[in-house]
Design an enzyme around this catalytic site. Structure first.
Site, PDB file in Angstrom:
ATOM      1  N   THR A 138       0.853  -1.191   0.000  1.00 25.31           N
ATOM      2  CA  THR A 138       0.000   0.000   0.000  1.00 25.31           C
ATOM      3  C   THR A 138       0.894   1.248   0.000  1.00 25.31           C
ATOM      4  O   THR A 138       2.083   1.157  -0.282  1.00 25.31           O
ATOM      5  CB  THR A 138      -0.990  -0.043   1.186  1.00 25.31           C
ATOM      6  OG1 THR A 138      -1.958   0.999   1.025  1.00 25.31           O
ATOM      7  CG2 THR A 138      -0.310   0.112   2.533  1.00 25.31           C
ATOM      8  N   ASN A 139       0.348   2.399   0.314  1.00 23.26           N
ATOM      9  CA  ASN A 139       1.155   3.629   0.343  1.00 23.26           C
ATOM     10  C   ASN A 139       0.660   4.540   1.459  1.00 23.26           C
ATOM     11  O   ASN A 139      -0.274   4.190   2.187  1.00 23.26           O
ATOM     12  CB  ASN A 139       1.102   4.327  -1.021  1.00 23.26           C
ATOM     13  CG  ASN A 139      -0.317   4.666  -1.418  1.00 23.26           C
ATOM     14  OD1 ASN A 139      -0.980   5.483  -0.784  1.00 23.26           O
ATOM     15  ND2 ASN A 139      -0.824   3.999  -2.452  1.00 23.26           N
ATOM     16  N   ARG A 140       1.268   5.711   1.602  1.00 27.49           N
ATOM     17  CA  ARG A 140       1.020   6.557   2.775  1.00 27.49           C
ATOM     18  C   ARG A 140      -0.236   7.428   2.684  1.00 27.49           C
ATOM     19  O   ARG A 140      -0.492   8.223   3.589  1.00 27.49           O
ATOM     20  CB  ARG A 140       2.235   7.463   3.008  1.00 27.49           C
ATOM     21  CG  ARG A 140       3.427   6.719   3.595  1.00 27.49           C
ATOM     22  CD  ARG A 140       4.624   7.645   3.730  1.00 27.49           C
ATOM     23  NE  ARG A 140       4.298   8.854   4.454  1.00 27.49           N
ATOM     24  CZ  ARG A 140       4.923  10.024   4.294  1.00 27.49           C
ATOM     25  NH1 ARG A 140       5.908  10.118   3.423  1.00 27.49           N
ATOM     26  NH2 ARG A 140       4.566  11.080   4.994  1.00 27.49           N
ATOM     27  N   SER A 141      -0.998   7.313   1.618  1.00 32.91           N
ATOM     28  CA  SER A 141      -2.197   8.154   1.514  1.00 32.91           C
ATOM     29  C   SER A 141      -3.158   7.874   2.667  1.00 32.91           C
ATOM     30  O   SER A 141      -3.425   6.722   2.997  1.00 32.91           O
ATOM     31  CB  SER A 141      -2.908   7.860   0.187  1.00 32.91           C
ATOM     32  OG  SER A 141      -4.176   8.474   0.187  1.00 32.91           O
TER      33      SER A 141
ATOM     34  N   ALA B 156      -4.560   7.581  -4.303  1.00 34.29           N
ATOM     35  CA  ALA B 156      -3.179   7.181  -4.588  1.00 34.29           C
ATOM     36  C   ALA B 156      -3.240   5.716  -5.023  1.00 34.29           C
ATOM     37  O   ALA B 156      -3.077   4.799  -4.217  1.00 34.29           O
ATOM     38  CB  ALA B 156      -2.312   7.354  -3.347  1.00 34.29           C
TER      39      ALA B 156
END
Ligand code: CTP
Length: 208
Positions: free
Chosen positions: A21-24, A88
């Site tokens: 996943t990512n930091r959004s 994102a």
């Protein structure tokens, strides 16, 4: 107007218990959705997993992966006057999802990734006359060059760019500062402010 907004990160599964996943956090997208409801628009919010409260008075569609987000966006975009893609979306996903939990071994583990579909570029290809398409660009270098490239390449009306090399704004923060580039060649700076105020300014700019 009917506005479709996407928000948050996507999760791309590796196995039964792991994902990429990512930091959004979804804060910017949710702020835009709330501001749009407040301004009297009919809003659909397609969201990846976040810890935020679901905003009221809108249609909320939770999704997990980029593929699920693509499917929902394709369902709702044709009837939308504007699509604002703040999500994102993962650019890559594991080629294979292990059905159980991958057990560790002594050797390195190679994770093979494949490209996901570019949802926004797809919408740009089938954009109807009078439909407004808005993309977001999180950039750490050469913000203007990359943002303008995305605006053109994805056939957008606006691209909202933010500089992620600054720590007091953007990812996870309650504040943001953005530069909006339009297909008409204008650019507008919205200086550091709460995401709520940025959302209101953005909607005014897009629908002026
Ligand atoms: N987007 C999308 N589908 C994807 C990836 C991104 O619709 N698979 C959308 C995002 O919601 C955002 C914009 O496209 O509005 C971001 O553009 P993108 O080129 O994907 O940005 P980056 O991932 O930051 O690209 P790069 O790695 O080229 O910097």
């Amino acid at each position: 107007m009917k506005i479709l907004i996407t928000a948050g990160p996507t999760r791309e599964r590796i196995d039964a218990v792991r994902f990429i996943t990512n930091r959004s956090t979804g804060k910017m997208g949710y702020a835009i959705a709330e501001a749009a409801v407040e301004a009297g628009h009919e809003v659909t919010l397609i969201s990846g997993p976040t810890s935020l409260n679901i905003p009221q008075h809108l249609m909320f569609i939770p999704v997990e992966s980029a593929a699920e987000m693509a499917e929902s966006v394709k369902e709702y975009a044709p009837e939308s006057d504007a699509v604002i893609m703040t999500a994102a979306v993962a650019d890559y996903r594991p080629v294979e999802i292990a059905p159980g939990k991958i057990k560790k071994g002594d050797n390195d583990l190679l994770l093979r990734l494949e490209r996901t579909e570019d949802i926004l570029a797809g919408l740009g290809k089938v954009k109807k006359k009078n439909q407004i398409l808005v993309g977001f660009a999180a950039e750490s270098d050469d913000l203007e060059i990359y943002a303008k490239d995305k605006l053109k390449r994805k056939n957008l009306d606006y691209i909202v760019a933010n500089d992620i090399s600054q720590t007091d704004r953007g990812f996870g923060s309650d504040n943001n500062a953005v530069i909006v580039f339009s297909a008409a060649g204008e650019h507008t700076e919205i200086p550091l402010d709460s995401k709520k105020n940025i959302a209101e300014s953005l909607l005014k700019l897009i629908f002026s």
